[in-house]
Design an enzyme around this catalytic site. Structure first.
Site, PDB file in Angstrom:
ATOM      1  N   LYS A   1       1.015  -1.224  -0.483  1.00  0.00           N
ATOM      2  CA  LYS A   1       0.065  -0.226  -0.049  1.00  0.00           C
ATOM      3  C   LYS A   1       0.678   1.165  -0.265  1.00  0.00           C
ATOM      4  CE  LYS A   1      -0.435  -0.364   4.908  1.00  0.00           C
ATOM      5  NZ  LYS A   1      -1.402  -1.083   6.018  1.00  0.00           N
TER       6      LYS A   1
ATOM      7  N   TYR B   1      16.851  29.211   9.669  1.00  0.00           N
ATOM      8  CA  TYR B   1      15.815  29.668   9.899  1.00  0.00           C
ATOM      9  C   TYR B   1      15.466  29.546  10.728  1.00  0.00           C
ATOM     10  CZ  TYR B   1      14.350  30.013   5.115  1.00  0.00           C
ATOM     11  OH  TYR B   1      14.037  30.299   3.792  1.00  0.00           O
TER      12      TYR B   1
HETATM   13  C1  LIG Z   1      -0.211  -2.057   6.395  1.00  0.00           C
HETATM   14  C2  LIG Z   1      -0.574  -3.232   7.077  1.00  0.00           C
HETATM   15  C3  LIG Z   1       0.084  -4.351   7.179  1.00  0.00           C
HETATM   16  C4  LIG Z   1       2.069  -4.190   7.281  1.00  0.00           C
HETATM   17  O1  LIG Z   1       1.981  -3.775   8.310  1.00  0.00           O
HETATM   18  P1  LIG Z   1       3.265  -3.476   8.574  1.00  0.00           P
HETATM   19  O2  LIG Z   1       4.055  -3.462   9.901  1.00  0.00           O
HETATM   20  O3  LIG Z   1       4.351  -2.649   7.842  1.00  0.00           O
HETATM   21  O4  LIG Z   1       4.581  -4.875   8.361  1.00  0.00           O
HETATM   22  C5  LIG Z   1      -0.421  -5.637   7.355  1.00  0.00           C
HETATM   23  N1  LIG Z   1      -1.663  -6.206   8.028  1.00  0.00           N
HETATM   24  C6  LIG Z   1      -2.879  -4.769   7.638  1.00  0.00           C
HETATM   25  C7  LIG Z   1      -4.157  -5.154   7.528  1.00  0.00           C
HETATM   26  C8  LIG Z   1      -1.893  -4.014   7.416  1.00  0.00           C
HETATM   27  O5  LIG Z   1      -2.776  -2.822   6.871  1.00  0.00           O
END
Ligand SMILES: *Cc1c(COP(=O)(O)O)cnc(C)c1O
Length: 358
Positions: free
Chosen positions: A35, A255
């Site tokens: 994702k 800054y």
């Molecule tokens: C994002 C996600 C993962 C992966 O999580 P990580 O901590 O990056 O391994 C697994 N399961 C679900 C439902 C997620 O939303």
């Protein structure tokens, strides 16, 4: 020479991390979670590189359709499910697995007219309290789905951990027990573990693990470092020194004049800023690698630049800089910016060029 940041993405590092996850969970299939543009690494390229894994997890249907459109035929799982009938039909048509996490989705699926039955994962809220059906609703919703012609049987089963990154926290054991109790004797496949679960909770490995962060070579455990888990960073964020200037003791930099040198020194200005995805909240002292050596960030992060205290080291215009990745863990940079490495990896902006290397 170009003075702009490049995110180098390493195929061999990715292969190493997959092999490591297979070693950690030898009896589980891998649903590689890609994702958010594969946590900022580039989803299409990463999916192509990962053609040996058993499936991919995406948050939203647009992400899955991007992969289908680019010819990825692998099993794709929509981790947040779908929210309207049109998307449901798209999911059926493109053979996307759908996570089902509430009663509305169950009703929509049971009442829909679909071109073909869906493969689903019924998600249980075992304690995260974000998505998932309540334990008290589970039997009823499971029955409805198991009688629906729109659902491929058997129904697969899923839950998600809230604190798998904290080894001492008893919550994960409670979640595992809740999930096991509800799903006892049911025929479908099971998945419980994100990266932290996969690395630290072997009793919960189940049929599929769902790693995201660990694939990319970062350690999800609180205070963790990649090397402790034999993971290798896939992304190395590189840039160049734009200029080097002498700075007298007592003079400020940048800054707000928030940092002053307490000695005569030199400041290297590096082409990387929050406009590229470097965290603006990184404090003075955050390590930056120049020619492979660590130097402290000095003063505030700007949109296009950071300033680094290089003392009297031999640093010149055009020298190589690593902001995170090989040689400098993204976990450490995240801690210096009071955030998590997930956010840093996802924050790379469109201005940064990508280079895919072996
Ligand atoms: C994002 C996600 C993962 C992966 O999580 P990580 O901590 O990056 O391994 C697994 N399961 C679900 C439902 C997620 O939303």
């Amino acid at each position: 020479m170009r003075f702009s940041p490049i995110a180098q993405i390493s195929r061999s590092a990715l292969k190493h991390n997959i092999a490591r996850l297979r070693q950690v969970a030898p009896h589980s299939k891998i649903m590689a979670v890609l994702k958010a543009n594969a946590y900022g690494h580039g989803v299409i390229q990463l999916a192509q590189w990962l053609d040996g894994v058993d499936g991919f997890g995406l948050a939203r249907i647009e992400e899955a359709l991007t992969l289908r459109d680019s010819g990825i035929g692998a099993r794709l799982v929509l981790l947040e499910g779908v929210f309207n009938e049109e998307d449901l039909e798209q999911a059926a048509h493109h053979q996307l697995d759908v996570v089902v996490h509430d009663a509305e989705q169950v009703a929509m699926i049971c009442n829909a007219e679909l071109s073909q039955p869906l493969r689903i994962w019924l998600k249980i809220d075992s304690g995260m309290h974000r998505l998932g059906v309540q334990p008290a609703q589970f039997d009823d919703l499971y029955q409805q789905l198991s009688q629906s012609n729109n659902v491929q049987q058997p129904i697969n089963l899923m839950t998600h951990f809230a604190v798998a990154d904290e080894l001492e926290n008893p919550q994960t054991v409670k979640q595992i027990q809740c999930f096991n109790k509800l799903t006892k004797g049911l025929p479908g496949e099971r998945t419980l573990c994100n990266s932290a679960g996969a690395l630290s909770w072997p009793a919960a490995h189940g049929d599929w693990i769902r790693p995201g962060l660990a694939l990319f070579g970062a350690n999800p455990m609180v205070g963790g470092r990649a090397e402790q888990q034999d993971l290798t960073p896939v992304m190395t964020m590189r840039s160049k020194v734009l200029t080097v200037r002498a700075l007298a003791a007592g003079e400020p930099v940048g800054y707000g004049q928030s940092w002053r040198s307490n000695k005569d020194t030199h400041i290297a200005v590096v082409a990387m800023g929050y406009g590229d995805g470097y965290p603006r909240h990184a404090v003075s002292g955050t390590p930056v690698l120049i020619n492979g050596k660590r130097f402290p960030l000095a003063g505030r992060v700007s949109m296009d630049m950071i300033t680094v205290d290089v003392g009297h080291a031999n640093v010149e215009v055009g020298d190589d800089v690593v902001l995170w990745g090989q040689g400098l863990g993204v976990e450490e940079i995240a801690e210096c910016a009071s955030t998590i490495c997930y956010e840093l990896l996802c924050s790379t902006t469109a201005r940064v060029a990508y280079q895919y290397i072996d």
